[in-house]
Design a protein around this motif. Sequence first.
Motif, PDB file in Angstrom:
ATOM      1  N   LYS A 216      31.086  48.653  37.069  1.00 33.97           N
ATOM      2  CA  LYS A 216      30.062  48.123  37.977  1.00 33.97           C
ATOM      3  C   LYS A 216      29.168  49.249  38.500  1.00 33.97           C
ATOM      4  O   LYS A 216      27.936  49.092  38.568  1.00 33.97           O
ATOM      5  N   SER A 217      29.779  50.373  38.853  1.00 32.74           N
ATOM      6  CA  SER A 217      28.987  51.508  39.352  1.00 32.74           C
ATOM      7  C   SER A 217      27.993  51.991  38.306  1.00 32.74           C
ATOM      8  O   SER A 217      26.826  52.278  38.606  1.00 32.74           O
TER       9      SER A 217
ATOM     10  N   GLU B 160      37.413  40.863  33.258  1.00 37.72           N
ATOM     11  CA  GLU B 160      37.259  41.739  34.444  1.00 37.72           C
ATOM     12  C   GLU B 160      35.898  42.438  34.439  1.00 37.72           C
ATOM     13  O   GLU B 160      35.256  42.576  35.481  1.00 37.72           O
TER      14      GLU B 160
ATOM     15  N   ALA C  80      32.907  41.695  37.248  1.00 40.32           N
ATOM     16  CA  ALA C  80      32.456  42.810  38.094  1.00 40.32           C
ATOM     17  C   ALA C  80      30.969  43.116  37.932  1.00 40.32           C
ATOM     18  O   ALA C  80      30.340  43.672  38.832  1.00 40.32           O
ATOM     19  N   THR C  81      30.396  42.757  36.778  1.00 39.17           N
ATOM     20  CA  THR C  81      29.032  43.235  36.485  1.00 39.17           C
ATOM     21  C   THR C  81      27.977  42.136  36.347  1.00 39.17           C
ATOM     22  O   THR C  81      26.787  42.442  36.217  1.00 39.17           O
TER      23      THR C  81
ATOM     24  N   ASN D  20      41.121  50.725  38.055  1.00 37.66           N
ATOM     25  CA  ASN D  20      39.828  50.425  38.709  1.00 37.66           C
ATOM     26  C   ASN D  20      38.664  50.375  37.711  1.00 37.66           C
ATOM     27  O   ASN D  20      37.502  50.519  38.101  1.00 37.66           O
TER      28      ASN D  20
ATOM     29  N   GLN E 117      35.501  48.246  38.475  1.00 40.35           N
ATOM     30  CA  GLN E 117      34.630  48.777  39.527  1.00 40.35           C
ATOM     31  C   GLN E 117      33.834  49.976  39.019  1.00 40.35           C
ATOM     32  O   GLN E 117      32.655  50.141  39.352  1.00 40.35           O
TER      33      GLN E 117
END
Lengths: 272, 272
Positions: B255-256, B45, B49-50, B249, B252
Amino acid sequence: MKTTNLISEIRKKNSFLCIGLDVDLDKIPQHLLKEEDPIFAFNKEIIDATHSLAVAYKPNTAFYEAYGLKGWKALEKTINYLNENYPEIFTIADAKRGDIGNTSTMYAKAFFEDLGFDSVTVAPYMGQDSVEPFLSFEDKHTIMLALTSNKGAFDFQVKVSEGKELYKSVLETSTHWKNSENLMYVVGATKAEYFAEIRKIVPSSFLLVPGVGAQGGSLSEVCKYGITKDIGLLINSSRGIIYASQDTNFAQAAKSKALELQLEMKAIINDL
Amino acid sequence: MKTTNLISEIRKKNSFLCIGLDVDLDKIPQHLLKEEDPIFAFNKEIIDATHSLAVAYKPNTAFYEAYGLKGWKALEKTINYLNENYPEIFTIADAKRGDIGNTSTMYAKAFFEDLGFDSVTVAPYMGQDSVEPFLSFEDKHTIMLALTSNKGAFDFQVKVSEGKELYKSVLETSTHWKNSENLMYVVGATKAEYFAEIRKIVPSSFLLVPGVGAQGGSLSEVCKYGITKDIGLLINSSRGIIYASQDTNFAQAAKSKALELQLEMKAIINDL
């Protein structure tokens, strides 16, 4: 295992022999390749044939990792076999690990808790906080590289800073670390003339000594300068013992080679 | 992977971010623990995401070895997933290995051949013949510890011999080794003021830089002294990205955090 138990075992067996289990599938007897786990099958036979002559076994993790999952499984089976059948034997994961603190703790857990080794070898380059996490485990030992047996030892280990070679700084500095009583050190047999200097810094620490045999080091020279009243030495032989023969009688051939070394050791102990 | 491919990827993504996959089951979102392989599930995951923001991933082997066979399997699945789905990504086995020659060859086979990593980190203490076996693999990279990010770096790495700190000797000496073009170096971000000196010795080598974020290093300071015309830096962040959130989450959130760093990097690249 406590150091006192290791010393008792040395006295009982008249041996300070460590056998290196560096298993290379290209070098083991080819009839073993049909076994489900040839690495473990090889180790089991070697251990069963030599355990009365040795006080320690030392698998080098590189030889297991090279075979991936299969290799790691063979390492696990080997240490379990030793712990179940010969709990009096001192076990060494020759892994030469070392990382920042929280990461070294993970390595310590891997070798001391998950696998159940009595000791692990570590590298000193990253300093105190990379080694202390290993030292905090009770009745476990951390064997730090000081002066290694290879040619590359001369690249950095003997560099002189403030009048002192790097390996001497490593030895001295580490004696001040927390739980330093759990430290042992790797000193190569190919550097026998250095043992007198080393004993000035760590007079009673156990030294794990590779390099006798295949690499050309002399057992009697090492003992002349390195032995203590509690022996204080673990002399490792890997290839010289485990690859003594590639025939079906390989384990007996290994036993003969181990016996030669054990008899030399017995004579040295008796002469003390 | 060739260095030129890594540089292209950095240009394409405007990023020189490396994400450290140091998976600790006590720190990952607890809903993942019901997965068959929570470590791999977490990594997958995070990677999905990254991957558009990072050019490299770096699992530290300690975190996998701590879980034994299960951990080694998760490491294998992670590198296979990266190689199959994101072959443009540079992969680093953060293993800090190093042993005598024939043994280092086994480690090189483990990480380059069996697992298929593009690179592996190594420790310099045992010198030339402990590192050269890694360097002989074509299109593979060996990332040697020079000046690490931890406190213990000051124990030995900065010892001055013949007017030169040990880490400088390590850098200089290694440039003369066979296939030294395959070398990169670890230099901690917590020592940004040292980068100018380091660039005098290895003006164009890639430096893997841990210590931004959780350990307190500054990205802009590191770049000020360390960046080259081909960037020449891989800035690693582990905990700061992968543990940004423990909720469902989490990917995500990671990712931020990765995006924040990538935007900083983009600005730095544009200002060159």
